[in-house]
Write a protein that holds these residues in place. Structure first.
Motif, PDB file in Angstrom:
ATOM      1  N   ASN A   1       0.823  -1.207   0.000  1.00  0.00           N
ATOM      2  CA  ASN A   1       0.000   0.000   0.000  1.00  0.00           C
ATOM      3  C   ASN A   1       0.860   1.261   0.000  1.00  0.00           C
ATOM      4  O   ASN A   1       0.872   2.016   0.964  1.00  0.00           O
ATOM      5  CB  ASN A   1      -0.921  -0.046   1.226  1.00  0.00           C
ATOM      6  N   GLU A   2       1.584   1.482  -1.087  1.00  0.00           N
ATOM      7  CA  GLU A   2       2.391   2.702  -1.172  1.00  0.00           C
ATOM      8  C   GLU A   2       2.568   3.136  -2.628  1.00  0.00           C
ATOM      9  O   GLU A   2       2.407   2.346  -3.544  1.00  0.00           O
ATOM     10  CB  GLU A   2       3.742   2.502  -0.487  1.00  0.00           C
ATOM     11  N   ILE A   3       2.882   4.429  -2.755  1.00  0.00           N
ATOM     12  CA  ILE A   3       3.141   4.987  -4.080  1.00  0.00           C
ATOM     13  C   ILE A   3       4.632   4.944  -4.302  1.00  0.00           C
ATOM     14  O   ILE A   3       5.387   5.703  -3.687  1.00  0.00           O
ATOM     15  CB  ILE A   3       2.590   6.431  -4.180  1.00  0.00           C
TER      16      ILE A   3
ATOM     17  N   PRO B   1      -4.803  -0.740 -14.636  1.00  0.00           N
ATOM     18  CA  PRO B   1      -3.615  -0.668 -13.791  1.00  0.00           C
ATOM     19  C   PRO B   1      -3.612   0.648 -13.032  1.00  0.00           C
ATOM     20  O   PRO B   1      -3.912   1.698 -13.612  1.00  0.00           O
ATOM     21  CB  PRO B   1      -2.453  -0.738 -14.791  1.00  0.00           C
ATOM     22  N   ALA B   2      -3.300   0.600 -11.739  1.00  0.00           N
ATOM     23  CA  ALA B   2      -3.243   1.829 -10.930  1.00  0.00           C
ATOM     24  C   ALA B   2      -1.923   1.833 -10.166  1.00  0.00           C
ATOM     25  O   ALA B   2      -1.009   1.092 -10.515  1.00  0.00           O
ATOM     26  CB  ALA B   2      -4.446   1.909 -10.014  1.00  0.00           C
ATOM     27  N   TYR B   3      -1.815   2.656  -9.129  1.00  0.00           N
ATOM     28  CA  TYR B   3      -0.540   2.809  -8.415  1.00  0.00           C
ATOM     29  C   TYR B   3      -0.007   1.480  -7.874  1.00  0.00           C
ATOM     30  O   TYR B   3       1.129   1.114  -8.073  1.00  0.00           O
ATOM     31  CB  TYR B   3      -0.732   3.741  -7.215  1.00  0.00           C
ATOM     32  N   GLN B   4      -0.882   0.780  -7.158  1.00  0.00           N
ATOM     33  CA  GLN B   4      -0.434  -0.447  -6.486  1.00  0.00           C
ATOM     34  C   GLN B   4      -1.470  -1.544  -6.654  1.00  0.00           C
ATOM     35  O   GLN B   4      -1.520  -2.480  -5.894  1.00  0.00           O
ATOM     36  CB  GLN B   4      -0.114  -0.177  -5.004  1.00  0.00           C
ATOM     37  N   SER B   5      -2.320  -1.386  -7.676  1.00  0.00           N
ATOM     38  CA  SER B   5      -3.364  -2.392  -7.886  1.00  0.00           C
ATOM     39  C   SER B   5      -3.640  -2.563  -9.369  1.00  0.00           C
ATOM     40  O   SER B   5      -3.326  -1.690 -10.185  1.00  0.00           O
ATOM     41  CB  SER B   5      -4.651  -1.970  -7.173  1.00  0.00           C
TER      42      SER B   5
ATOM     43  N   MET C   1      -0.747   6.026 -13.431  1.00  0.00           N
ATOM     44  CA  MET C   1      -2.135   5.644 -13.685  1.00  0.00           C
ATOM     45  C   MET C   1      -2.754   6.617 -14.683  1.00  0.00           C
ATOM     46  O   MET C   1      -2.433   7.797 -14.689  1.00  0.00           O
ATOM     47  CB  MET C   1      -2.866   5.728 -12.338  1.00  0.00           C
ATOM     48  N   LEU C   2      -3.630   6.093 -15.551  1.00  0.00           N
ATOM     49  CA  LEU C   2      -4.496   6.947 -16.371  1.00  0.00           C
ATOM     50  C   LEU C   2      -5.903   6.734 -15.841  1.00  0.00           C
ATOM     51  O   LEU C   2      -6.380   5.610 -15.756  1.00  0.00           O
ATOM     52  CB  LEU C   2      -4.430   6.548 -17.851  1.00  0.00           C
TER      53      LEU C   2
END
Lengths: 293, 237
Positions: free
Chosen positions: B17-19, B45-49, B128-129
Motif C-alpha cells: 500500500n504505497e506509491i 492498472p493503478a498505483y499499487q493495484s 495511472m491513467l
C-alpha cells in the motif's frame, strides 16, 4: 435499403444513443459507458428483432419528441413516459409501426427513470472506439458521441418489417419509488467499523438530485462516520458503492470514471444494476447484503 | 500480493500500500502478462493495484483467481521495467497558463522560478491513467512541491494543464473540472479522439518537463495542427 432519418425535435432532459459501451478501453481511462438498464435495452431490440447489440435511444426522466421521415418499426421499454404517436397514446413493450412524418412524443416518468426506444434496422450514427454510446462527461469532441440536442438527427437503414411481438405483461419489471438493491461486499468492506456497516444496512436512503449516468449520490450520510485518510486511487467499476470522506454513499454507474480514492464498501449485483438505473431523485433505497454465489 | 473478487465479474490484485516505482513495476508486469489473455475483458492498472474484468463465459471467477496467481508466479514481478518510454513534455510556465502559481508560491514558500526549476529537475512515472479520458497521474513529486488540492474544484480546467496535488503532478487530457493547483500548460496534444489509442501517455512511461516560452508554445501548436510535430520521445533498451 430504405433509410429513415430520425430527428430530435426536443431532447427532453437527457437523451442519448447507447449500446453496450466500451469495455476494454479502461486502461486508457475511458469510461465503460453503455445503456444503464441492460434488461430494458435487450427487450427493446428483441421486440423489433434487431441484433442484440444494436444501439437504442435512452431517455431520462423527461422524454424527447422525435420525428421519423420514413416508415419503420420501433419498440419502447423501461420507464413509462406516456408515449404518444401523433398525439394518440401508444403502448410500450410491443412492436409499433411508425409511418413517414410520424411524431413520437414522451412525457415525464412517474415511476422509473429511463426509457428506451429501439428502431428496427442498422443505425448510422457517430461511433467511437467501437461504440455508439454518448459519454456524458465528454462534450465538445468532434469524434466522440454526445447527448442529443434539439434538431440533431441520425439515420437508420430500415430492415423489412418483422411480425409484431408483445413482451408478456407479467414479465415486465415494475418500477416503484422504493427499491431494495442487493449487494456483495467490496474490497474495503472489512475496513469499516461494524456500527457503520449496521447503519448502512439498517437505514433507508434517498436518491439525491445530484445523480446522473456517472453515479447516484444518496442524500443521507452514514452516522458518526469520518475518514480523513486518502486511500491510494485504484480501479472502480459500475455497481461499486463508495463512501465519501464525510460518509455519503455514491453508487457508481455506467459512465463512472475508471479510478477513485474513496473506500469501496459494496458492489451491486449484476441482476440489480438495471433496477438501480431506474431509480430517480427522491426515490428511496435500501441495501441488502447477499452471498456472491 | 492479494487477489480477491471485486463484484461478480472482476478481480482486484493489490500490492504493498504505497506509491512507489518498485511497487508499480509489479502492477505493470502483471498487467502486461494479463492483457494477452482474452479472458480478461478490461484492465485498470493503478498505483499499487490492477483491476481485471473477467469474461464469465470463458472462465469462472474461482478459476480466474487461480489463473492470475499462476501468471504472477511465472516471472519475477519485482524486476525493473524494460522498454520504458522516456518522454520530455514541453511546458509553458508563463503566468497566463500557471493560474495557481501565486497560491503554490504561498504554500511552498518558494519563488516561482525555483518551483519551475524543481518541477523540471525530476523524472516522473505515469502511475495511472484515470478520471476523465486518461488523466495522467505522475509521481512522486519532491517533498518541497507537495501542496494540497484546492478546497473548491474549478468547473473547467483546460486541456494540457499541468497541476500539483499531494505526491502527484498531473496532466489534464481534456477540458475537465478539477482541483489541482495549475502551474503550467503543455501544447502537446495529450488526448486525440481520432486515434485508436487516444492517449499520448501510457501507464509506465517516464515523463520529464522542459520549460518553453509562449512563442515556442504557439510554434508547437502550429506544428501539431500541420501534423509535423515530433514528440520528444526515446525508448529504453
Amino acid at each position: 435499403m430504405p433509410k429513415t432519418i430520425v430527428t430530435i425535435k426536443e431532447p427532453g432532459l437527457y437523451t442519448s444513443i447507447q449500446d453496450n459501451g466500451r469495455t476494454g478501453h479502461q486502461h486508457q481511462g475511458i469510461p465503460f459507458g453503455g445503456v444503464m438498464d441492460k434488461e430494458s435495452y435487450h427487450i427493446a431490440n428483441q421486440l423489433v428483432d434487431n441484433p442484440i447489440d444494436t444501439p437504442v435511444l435512452e431517455m431520462t426522466l423527461k422524454g424527447a419528441i422525435i420525428e421519423f421521415d420514413k416508415s419503420c418499426q420501433i419498440a419502447i421499454t423501461g420507464a413509462n413516459m406516456q408515449p404518444s404517436l401523433n398525439n394518440e397514446p401508444v403502448g410500450s413493450y410491443t412492436t409499433l409501426n411508425v409511418q413517414a412524418k410520424d411524431i413520437l412524443r414522451f412525457g415525464q416518468a412517474k415511476q422509473g427513470c429511463r426509457t428506451y426506444v429501439a428502431i428496427r434496422g442498422e443505425w448510422k450514427a457517430k461511433k467511437w472506439l467501437g461504440s455508439f454510446s454518448a459519454i456524458s462527461q465528454m462534450k465538445d469532441h468532434k469524434n466522440i458521441p454526445c447527448a442529443l440536442q434539439a434538431a440533431d438527427s441520425f439515420s437508420v437503414e430500415v430492415f423489412p418489417f418483422t411480425e409484431q411481438r408483445t413482451y408478456p405483461i407479467q414479465k415486465i419489471s415494475l418500477f416503484s419509488n422504493c427499491y431494495v438493491i442487493r449487494v456483495i461486499s467490496g474490497p474495503e468492506f472489512h475496513l469499516f467499523h461494524s456500527d457503520t456497516l449496521l447503519n448502512f444496512f439498517d437505514r433507508t436512503f434517498t436518491v439525491s438530485t445530484d445523480s446522473n449516468r456517472m453515479g447516484y449520490r444518496l442524500e443521507e450520510k452514514l452516522e458518526a462516520y469520518s475518514n480523513a485518510v486518502e486511500k491510494i486511487s485504484s480501479g472502480i467499476i459500475p455497481g461499486t458503492v463508495q463512501i465519501t470522506h464525510d460518509g455519503q454513499p455514491i453508487i457508481l454507474m455506467a459512465d463512472t470514471q475508471t479510478t477513485g480514492g474513496y473506500p469501496r464498501l459494496v458492489n451491486v449485483i449484476h441482476e440489480d444494476i438495471g433496477f438501480a438505473a431506474q431509480m430517480k431523485p427522491g426515490d428511496e433505497v435500501r441495501f441488502m447484503l447477499v452471498n456472491p454465489e | 500480493m492479494k487477489i480477491e473478487p471485486f463484484g461478480q465479474s472482476a478481480v482486484l490484485i493489490s500490492f504493498e500500500n504505497e506509491i512507489d516505482r518498485a511497487v508499480h513495476n509489479k502492477v505493470i508486469h502483471l498487467y502486461e502478462r494479463c492483457k494477452r489473455h482474452p479472458e480478461f475483458t478490461f484492465l485498470i492498472p493503478a498505483y499499487q493495484s490492477l483491476t481485471l474484468g473477467v469474461d464469465l463465459n470463458a472462465i469462472d471467477l474461482t478459476n480466474a483467481l487461480q489463473f492470475i496467481q499462476q501468471l504472477a508466479q511465472e516471472e519475477d514481478l519485482s524486476q525493473t521495467l524494460r522498454h520504458v518510454r522516456k518522454i520530455t513534455l514541453p511546458v509553458c510556465y508563463a503566468p497566463a497558463f500557471a493560474t495557481d502559481m501565486p497560491q503554490v508560491e504561498a504554500l511552498t514558500q518558494m519563488d516561482f522560478k525555483d518551483i519551475i526549476q524543481e518541477h523540471q529537475t525530476h523524472s516522473y512515472r505515469v502511475f495511472m491513467l484515470g478520471f476523465v479520458a486518461g488523466f495522467a497521474y505522475l509521481g512522486k513529486l519532491p517533498q518541497v512541491l507537495q501542496v494540497a488540492r484546492k478546497a473548491t474544484p474549478e468547473k473547467r480546467v483546460l486541456a494540457g494543464s499541468i497541476g500539483l496535488a499531494g505526491l502527484q503532478t498531473g496532466i489534464y487530457p481534456v477540458d475537465a473540472p478539477g482541483g489541482w493547483q495549475i502551474i503550467g500548460r503543455t501544447p502537446v496534444s495529450i488526448f486525440d479522439a481520432s486515434k485508436d489509442n487516444p492517449n499520448f501517455l501510457r501507464t509506465g512511461d517516464e515523463v520529464s518537463f522542459r520549460a518553453i516560452s509562449e512563442d515556442e508554445f504557439r510554434l508547437i501548436e502550429i506544428k501539431q495542427e500541420a501534423g509535423i510535430y515530433e514528440p520528444e520521445l526515446e525508448k529504453d533498451a
